[in-house]
Design a protein around this motif. Structure first.
Motif, PDB file in Angstrom:
ATOM      1  N   THR A 291      -3.464   2.981  -7.940  1.00  0.00           N
ATOM      2  CA  THR A 291      -3.150   3.809  -7.221  1.00  0.00           C
ATOM      3  C   THR A 291      -3.289   5.368  -7.902  1.00  0.00           C
ATOM      4  N   LYS A 292      -3.009   5.702  -9.173  1.00  0.00           N
ATOM      5  CA  LYS A 292      -3.131   6.521  -9.819  1.00  0.00           C
ATOM      6  C   LYS A 292      -4.672   7.247  -9.839  1.00  0.00           C
ATOM      7  N   LEU A 293      -5.737   6.393  -9.971  1.00  0.00           N
ATOM      8  CA  LEU A 293      -7.138   6.803 -10.073  1.00  0.00           C
ATOM      9  C   LEU A 293      -6.997   7.094  -8.499  1.00  0.00           C
ATOM     10  N   VAL A 294      -6.989   6.304  -7.445  1.00  0.00           N
ATOM     11  CA  VAL A 294      -7.128   6.672  -6.153  1.00  0.00           C
ATOM     12  C   VAL A 294      -6.390   8.108  -5.904  1.00  0.00           C
TER      13      VAL A 294
ATOM     14  N   GLY B 183      -6.051   6.269   7.792  1.00  0.00           N
ATOM     15  CA  GLY B 183      -6.220   6.824   6.578  1.00  0.00           C
ATOM     16  C   GLY B 183      -6.902   5.992   5.883  1.00  0.00           C
ATOM     17  N   PRO B 184      -7.059   6.265   4.643  1.00  0.00           N
ATOM     18  CA  PRO B 184      -7.961   5.447   3.640  1.00  0.00           C
ATOM     19  C   PRO B 184      -7.500   4.145   3.147  1.00  0.00           C
ATOM     20  N   LEU B 185      -8.098   3.220   3.137  1.00  0.00           N
ATOM     21  CA  LEU B 185      -7.680   1.820   2.603  1.00  0.00           C
ATOM     22  C   LEU B 185      -8.719   1.624   1.468  1.00  0.00           C
ATOM     23  N   VAL B 186      -7.910   0.965   0.451  1.00  0.00           N
ATOM     24  CA  VAL B 186      -8.594   0.557  -0.853  1.00  0.00           C
ATOM     25  C   VAL B 186      -8.073  -0.454  -1.180  1.00  0.00           C
ATOM     26  N   GLN B 187      -9.373  -1.259  -1.885  1.00  0.00           N
ATOM     27  CA  GLN B 187      -9.092  -2.555  -2.485  1.00  0.00           C
ATOM     28  C   GLN B 187      -9.317  -2.509  -3.781  1.00  0.00           C
TER      29      GLN B 187
ATOM     30  N   ALA C 268      -8.594  -7.254 -12.479  1.00  0.00           N
ATOM     31  CA  ALA C 268      -9.384  -6.112 -13.088  1.00  0.00           C
ATOM     32  C   ALA C 268      -8.612  -4.593 -13.147  1.00  0.00           C
ATOM     33  N   GLY C 269      -9.140  -3.743 -14.013  1.00  0.00           N
ATOM     34  CA  GLY C 269      -8.512  -2.565 -14.197  1.00  0.00           C
ATOM     35  C   GLY C 269      -8.956  -1.477 -12.833  1.00  0.00           C
ATOM     36  N   ALA C 270      -8.512  -0.367 -13.025  1.00  0.00           N
ATOM     37  CA  ALA C 270      -8.551   0.485 -11.881  1.00  0.00           C
ATOM     38  C   ALA C 270     -10.290   0.850 -11.784  1.00  0.00           C
ATOM     39  N   ASP C 271     -11.088   0.774 -13.140  1.00  0.00           N
ATOM     40  CA  ASP C 271     -12.366   0.995 -13.075  1.00  0.00           C
ATOM     41  C   ASP C 271     -13.185   0.185 -12.191  1.00  0.00           C
ATOM     42  N   LYS C 272     -12.795  -1.034 -11.709  1.00  0.00           N
ATOM     43  CA  LYS C 272     -13.459  -1.722 -10.669  1.00  0.00           C
ATOM     44  C   LYS C 272     -13.145  -1.587  -9.195  1.00  0.00           C
ATOM     45  N   ILE C 273     -12.581  -0.491  -8.876  1.00  0.00           N
ATOM     46  CA  ILE C 273     -12.140  -0.188  -7.658  1.00  0.00           C
ATOM     47  C   ILE C 273     -13.768   0.006  -7.082  1.00  0.00           C
ATOM     48  N   PRO C 274     -14.227  -0.102  -5.887  1.00  0.00           N
ATOM     49  CA  PRO C 274     -15.422  -0.062  -5.203  1.00  0.00           C
ATOM     50  C   PRO C 274     -15.871   1.393  -5.259  1.00  0.00           C
ATOM     51  N   ALA C 275     -16.916   1.776  -5.482  1.00  0.00           N
ATOM     52  CA  ALA C 275     -17.187   3.309  -5.373  1.00  0.00           C
ATOM     53  C   ALA C 275     -17.344   3.786  -3.708  1.00  0.00           C
TER      54      ALA C 275
END
Length: 183
Positions: A15-18, A146-150, A155-162
């Motif tokens: 969530t920090k990266l988001v 609002g935005p929904l993120v998976q 995996a780490g935050a670096d694998k959140i889809p682009a």
């Protein structure tokens, strides 16, 4: 200049990266809710001075975690004086599952904004819901509030889809733009 604040809780860094991507889109100041559910005392002044406030939290077990709820409960002080009346609000959430009951968290954030007398900004993006759509497309989870993120659980935050990260950047910009128009 329009002032936007992103106040969020992150349990594992996803969530920090988001939140950082939302803040990038909104040119916003970040306020992190700590592991005890608190924000720095000066952050309350930042929220008071903001034209727009964007909430962020993961969805755990069908709702926002207790740390975000503690912040929400603490916002009863500005609620009592109507300090956030007519501010622009938005919110985002993520979970490990594609659905993961994220809508419940979004509704709770909308309700919190409404209790403060705020104006909620919807996502404003069509869903990427065709056969050719991929996880790299904007709004590929089909959110509207609002935005929904998976965030993959293994995996780490670096694998959140682009596509999810671009969705939140665009949303941050939308919230800031609407706040500027209403200011």
């Amino acid at each position: 200049m329009t002032k936007v604040a992103v106040v969020y809780y992150s349990g594992y860094g996803h969530t920090k990266l988001v939140a950082e991507n939302v803040a990038e889109g909104a040119q916003a100041e970040l306020i992190e809710i700590d592991q005890e559910g608190n924000i720095p005392e000066a952050a309350w002044d930042t929220l008071q001075a903001a034209d727009a406030i964007i909430f962020g939290a993961p969805t755990y077990m069908g709702s926002a975690p207790w740390q975000f709820k503690k912040f929400a409960d603490a916002s009863s002080k500005p609620w009592f004086t109507r300090a956030w009346q007519d501010k622009v609000f938005g919110g985002f959430t993520n979970s490990a599952s594609l659905n993961g009951d994220k809508q419940v968290t979004m509704i709770a954030m909308q309700t919190l904004a409404a209790q403060h007398g705020g104006i909620w900004v919807s996502l404003g993006q069509l869903p990427a819901n065709t056969l050719a759509s991929t996880r790299d497309d904007v709004n590929n989870l089909g959110g509207s509030a609002g935005p929904l993120v998976q965030s993959p659980s293994d995996a780490g935050a670096d694998k959140i889809p682009a596509g999810d990260l671009e969705t939140v950047r665009l949303y941050g910009a939308r919230v800031a733009s609407i706040a500027a128009r209403l200011k």
